[in-house]
Write an enzyme that holds these catalytic residues in place. Structure first.
Site, short mmCIF file in Angstrom:
data_model
loop_
_atom_site.label_atom_id
_atom_site.label_comp_id
_atom_site.label_asym_id
_atom_site.label_seq_id
_atom_site.Cartn_x
_atom_site.Cartn_y
_atom_site.Cartn_z
N MET A 119 66.49 52.75 53.26
CA MET A 119 67.84 52.22 53.02
C MET A 119 68.16 52.48 51.56
SD MET A 119 67.36 48.81 55.29
CE MET A 119 65.59 49.04 55.18
N SER B 146 57.87 44.55 60.75
CA SER B 146 58.41 44.88 59.44
C SER B 146 57.76 44.03 58.36
CB SER B 146 59.92 44.64 59.41
OG SER B 146 60.38 44.71 58.07
N ASP C 27 60.35 48.90 54.96
CA ASP C 27 61.75 48.96 54.55
C ASP C 27 61.86 49.32 53.08
OD1 ASP C 27 63.26 48.18 56.96
OD2 ASP C 27 62.11 46.32 56.80
N MET D 215 70.86 49.77 63.89
CA MET D 215 70.73 48.49 63.18
C MET D 215 71.44 47.41 63.99
SD MET D 215 68.90 49.03 60.52
CE MET D 215 69.01 47.31 59.99
N HIS E 120 61.59 53.25 56.82
CA HIS E 120 63.03 53.12 57.02
C HIS E 120 63.69 53.13 55.64
CE1 HIS E 120 66.48 50.20 58.45
NE2 HIS E 120 66.93 51.40 58.13
N HIS F 122 56.38 48.91 60.09
CA HIS F 122 57.72 49.26 59.61
C HIS F 122 57.85 48.91 58.13
CE1 HIS F 122 62.07 49.97 60.39
NE2 HIS F 122 62.29 48.98 59.55
N MET G 104 64.20 49.90 50.08
CA MET G 104 65.57 49.55 49.67
C MET G 104 65.73 49.78 48.17
SD MET G 104 66.21 46.00 51.69
CE MET G 104 65.67 45.74 53.39
N ASP H 108 66.60 47.36 65.13
CA ASP H 108 66.06 46.74 63.92
C ASP H 108 67.04 45.68 63.42
OD1 ASP H 108 64.88 46.13 61.50
OD2 ASP H 108 65.20 48.10 60.60
C1 DX5 Z 1 66.73 44.88 57.46
C2 DX5 Z 1 65.48 45.68 57.71
C3 DX5 Z 1 64.68 45.15 58.82
C4 DX5 Z 1 64.19 43.73 58.63
C5 DX5 Z 1 64.22 43.10 59.97
O1 DX5 Z 1 67.64 45.60 56.71
O2 DX5 Z 1 65.80 47.02 58.01
O3 DX5 Z 1 63.61 46.01 59.14
O4 DX5 Z 1 62.91 43.65 58.11
O5 DX5 Z 1 63.86 41.77 59.81
P1 DX5 Z 1 64.10 40.72 60.97
O6 DX5 Z 1 63.32 41.16 62.17
O7 DX5 Z 1 63.59 39.44 60.38
O8 DX5 Z 1 65.57 40.65 61.25
ZN ZN Z 2 64.12 48.26 58.81
#
Ligand code: DX5
Ligand code: ZN
Length: 218
Positions: A66, A8, A33, A135, A64, A31, A35, A173
């Site tokens: 969010m 990620s 993210d 998650m 991903h 990956h 947001m 994740d």
């Molecule tokens: C959190 C993200 C993850 C995050 C995971 O909401 O969806 O993808 O980057 O990070 P680590 O592996 O550090 O928990």
């Molecule tokens: Zn993620």
């Protein structure tokens, strides 16, 4: 089950994303993210950055989302060329339509559940899904502590997937690292997102290989 590692970039330097991608060329996915500061209390990046990343790396992007209203935004990520686009059950209002649009645009359709969201109500959706994302932290931030409370759900999800033919990938994740990945693999996960465990390491590529080995030996 083939183990796949999806580092990620949330834990990478956002001013050097192309270098961050190049540092994990031995990974299976990158990956990303997305947001929006509404679905989760954090703001990261969106489609323009994904479009630039697509040009900067040959790794397939595992987007991903969010965000609120993923029904409106998800298809564009697939059309842009993301290899996989994941929407949250808690945010999607028309998941069947959205998952079908993602597939129609040529991407794998992912469906994500927060730690407190049960998997059983979505059993009838499995035919629409290429990857189920469970998650293992509350979404929003990297570097959080892995939530063991999700392990029984990983097992139940694996059982549902097997009953459905076993083709759907099961991704975890959040807090996935050397000390937690074996538990996830043992419970039935096969795609592992890791942010801090990869980009917090001195050598991200070596961290990818170590995680892969740990998961594969289960
Ligand atoms: C959190 C993200 C993850 C995050 C995971 O909401 O969806 O993808 O980057 O990070 P680590 O592996 O550090 O928990
Ligand atoms: Zn993620």
């Amino acid at each position: 089950m083939a183990v796949q590692i999806s580092p990620s970039i949330l834990s990478a330097d956002f001013a050097r994303l192309a270098e961050a991608a190049a540092a994990v060329s031995n990974a299976d996915w990158l990956h990303v993210d997305v947001m929006d500061n509404h679905f989760v209390p954090n703001l990261t990046l969106g489609l323009p950055v994904v479009e630039s990343l697509l040009k900067a790396t040959s790794l397939p992007l595992d987007c991903h989302l969010m965000i609120e209203d993923p029904d409106r935004w998800a298809p564009a990520y697939a059309e842009a060329g993301a290899g996989s686009v994941t929407v949250h059950a808690e945010a999607a209002k028309a998941p069947v339509r959205t998952l079908r649009q993602i597939r129609a645009a040529g991407a794998r359709a992912g469906f994500a559940l927060n730690p407190a969201t049960a998997v059983e109500p979505y059993e009838d959706l499995l035919g629409e899904i290429d990857m189920l994302l469970l998650m293992t932290v509350e979404p929003g931030f990297g570097g959080q502590k892995f939530l063991d409370v999700v392990l029984p759900k990983i097992r139940r999800a694996r059982a549902l997937i097997e009953r459905h033919g076993g083709q759907i990938w099961l991704q975890v994740d959040g807090g996935v690292a050397a000390d937690t990945i074996e538990r996830c693999a043992e419970a039935g996960a096969d795609v592992f997102v890791a942010g801090n465990a990869v980009y917090g390491a001195d050598e991200p590529a070596r961290a990818v290989e170590e995680l892969r080995k740990l998961a594969a030996k289960v």
